[in-house]
Design a protein around this motif. Structure first.
Motif, PDB file in Angstrom:
ATOM      1  N   GLU A 173       0.949  -1.195  -0.026  1.00 57.66           N
ATOM      2  CA  GLU A 173       0.053  -0.242  -0.009  1.00 57.66           C
ATOM      3  C   GLU A 173       1.025   1.289  -0.312  1.00 57.66           C
ATOM      4  N   THR A 221       0.148 -10.299  -5.697  1.00 53.42           N
ATOM      5  CA  THR A 221      -0.589 -10.544  -7.337  1.00 53.42           C
ATOM      6  C   THR A 221      -1.889  -9.879  -7.216  1.00 53.42           C
ATOM      7  N   GLU A 222      -2.787 -10.242  -6.122  1.00 53.23           N
ATOM      8  CA  GLU A 222      -4.202 -10.013  -6.151  1.00 53.23           C
ATOM      9  C   GLU A 222      -4.211  -8.308  -5.879  1.00 53.23           C
ATOM     10  N   ARG A 223      -3.501  -7.896  -5.005  1.00 48.59           N
ATOM     11  CA  ARG A 223      -3.446  -6.221  -4.850  1.00 48.59           C
ATOM     12  C   ARG A 223      -2.896  -5.479  -5.888  1.00 48.59           C
ATOM     13  N   ARG A 225      -3.066  -6.416  -9.207  1.00 48.94           N
ATOM     14  CA  ARG A 225      -3.905  -6.668 -10.161  1.00 48.94           C
ATOM     15  C   ARG A 225      -5.035  -5.404  -9.947  1.00 48.94           C
ATOM     16  N   SER A 226      -5.500  -5.383  -8.835  1.00 51.63           N
ATOM     17  CA  SER A 226      -6.717  -4.606  -8.714  1.00 51.63           C
ATOM     18  C   SER A 226      -6.338  -2.945  -8.863  1.00 51.63           C
ATOM     19  N   ALA A 227      -5.125  -2.866  -8.808  1.00 53.44           N
ATOM     20  CA  ALA A 227      -4.624  -1.409  -8.833  1.00 53.44           C
ATOM     21  C   ALA A 227      -4.101  -1.284 -10.333  1.00 53.44           C
ATOM     22  N   GLY A 228      -4.319  -2.237 -11.136  1.00 48.21           N
ATOM     23  CA  GLY A 228      -4.067  -1.815 -12.477  1.00 48.21           C
ATOM     24  C   GLY A 228      -2.826  -2.114 -13.230  1.00 48.21           C
ATOM     25  N   GLU A 230       0.090  -4.759 -14.625  1.00 46.95           N
ATOM     26  CA  GLU A 230       0.151  -5.964 -15.232  1.00 46.95           C
ATOM     27  C   GLU A 230       1.410  -6.929 -14.582  1.00 46.95           C
ATOM     28  N   HIS A 231       1.227  -7.939 -14.378  1.00 54.47           N
ATOM     29  CA  HIS A 231       1.934  -9.092 -13.805  1.00 54.47           C
ATOM     30  C   HIS A 231       2.859  -9.712 -14.914  1.00 54.47           C
ATOM     31  N   LYS A 239       2.800  -0.969 -14.661  1.00 53.90           N
ATOM     32  CA  LYS A 239       1.473  -0.066 -15.202  1.00 53.90           C
ATOM     33  C   LYS A 239       1.607  -0.153 -16.890  1.00 53.90           C
ATOM     34  N   GLU A 358      -2.148 -18.522 -12.052  1.00 58.73           N
ATOM     35  CA  GLU A 358      -1.676 -17.747 -10.614  1.00 58.73           C
ATOM     36  C   GLU A 358      -1.183 -18.821  -9.882  1.00 58.73           C
TER      37      GLU A 358
END
Length: 375
Positions: A173, A221-223, A225-228, A230-231, A239, A358
């Motif tokens: 965060e 990975t979940e957080r 991804r939700s923030a936009g 690319e993994h 980004k 994943e």
């Protein structure tokens, strides 16, 4: 398009987990800068392609004088055809980033910073034996942004013994709140002959917890991804449009040249690596000889490298490319080995592309090894 990597083998302190080649004595740094420039001249015919990326790694390249960075970049531009929009990255420790240094790096041509933060928690940084503190980590990113750097990546380490799930989420965060467009996040690895390995073997530190590392990886990975983000590679998140061009070239198998002790080079067929000894490297370069060992890769080694590296990326590996590299018989063996991982939900075949799910990403190295072709 090709890349150039420069290894600067000096650090203020030895991080407990690090097994890279470096020295905590900076006495030889001026001589090293001159030797790296000379090595570039000695190797001026190694790369025929236009240079798209230059990467200062280490060690701690931000220990270099600003004039040294300017001279090295200038030497490379004189010797090679460097693209006008080349990505030029400098790895920097937070405690080295000031308004003065950041401005000088930018003026020298550096347009991307890789900041080695590792954690925003004081206790975590002390446990790692990092040279900076948590406040310096925050200040470093903000200072770089104020000086006009937009292409910034930060490193974070997860799965350390005392990093709780809540602390790891707070690290993520904090990085998101800073607005950096790229993160490189690594599971703590216990490398042989490191201080950490000794601490664990003598029960001065806890060993890594694989279950906790897997949990941290999932939270990450979940957080992101939700923030936009690319993994796009196992440890890398960006980004859109902000992927590391230099590292992406490695993963695509493009040629690159390494300068400095322990640096690796690859011309598409052969791989070579410089001696990992500062004194011997300097003495050899002084005589006009680049001290390296070389390995000519077999077709099987090329194929296995393609599997190992390709599976780490979001694009995965192409079945048709496997056929071109190895022939149909070997592809059948690879796909037979892949079948069990697809049944477990760790691999998926979409059209021509075999990619990790994943769940499979945390097991990438083991899955790739199962798919390797034997000689």
């Amino acid at each position: 398009m090709a890349g150039i990597y420069i290894h600067i083998p000096f650090c203020k302190k030895a991080c407990h987990y690090c097994n890279f080649h470096f020295s905590t004595s900076q006495e030889k740094m001026p001589a090293m800068v001159e030797a790296i420039k000379k090595e570039a001249a000695l190797n001026r015919n190694y790369l025929a392609e236009e240079i798209a990326t230059i990467y200062f790694g280490g060690g701690t390249p931000s220990l270099l004088k600003e004039e040294d960075i300017r001279q090295i970049i200038g030497q490379l531009k004189m010797l090679f055809e460097v693209a006008a929009d080349a990505e030029i990255t400098l790895e920097a420790n937070p405690d080295d980033i000031t308004e003065t240094t950041a401005a000088a790096w930018k003026a020298a041509g550096v347009n991307r910073l890789s900041i080695g933060i590792q954690s925003f928690f004081e206790d975590d940084l002390r446990w790692m034996n990092r040279a900076h503190n948590a406040q310096q980590a925050l200040n470093a990113v903000r200072t770089a942004q104020q000086l006009g750097f937009r292409n910034i990546t930060i490193d974070l380490i997860y799965g350390t013994p005392y990093l709780t799930d809540a602390m790891w989420l707070q690290n993520i965060e904090t990085a998101l709140a800073l607005g950096v467009p790229h993160l490189s996040c690594y599971a703590l690895t216990v490398e042989p002959k490191t201080a950490l390995a000794k601490m664990i073997s003598t029960h001065q530190a806890e060993d890594v917890d694989a279950d906790k590392q897997a949990r941290h990886f999932s939270l990450l990975t979940e957080r992101l991804r939700s923030a936009g983000f690319e993994h796009y590679e196992i440890s890398n998140f960006a980004k859109p449009g902000m992927r590391s061009r230099h590292n992406s070239s490695y993963w695509l198998g493009r040629p690159y040249m390494g300068l400095g002790p322990s640096a690796h080079s690859f011309n598409g067929k052969n791989r070579q690596w410089n001696i990992a000894n500062n004194s011997l490297y300097l003495a050899s370069i002084e005589k006009g000889i680049v001290p390296f060992e070389e390995e000519v890769l077999t077709n099987t080694q090329h194929l296995n490298e393609y599997i190992m590296i390709g599976l780490r990326t979001s694009e995965g590996i192409s079945v048709s490319a496997l056929a071109e590299k190895s022939g149909s018989n070997l592809v059948e063996k690879v796909m037979a080995a892949a079948a069990k991982h697809m049944q477990r939900g760790h691999l998926v075949l979409t059209g021509d592309r075999l990619t990790l799910t994943e769940e499979g990403k945390f097991l990438a190295d083991g899955i790739a090894a199962d798919l390797f072709v034997e000689t």
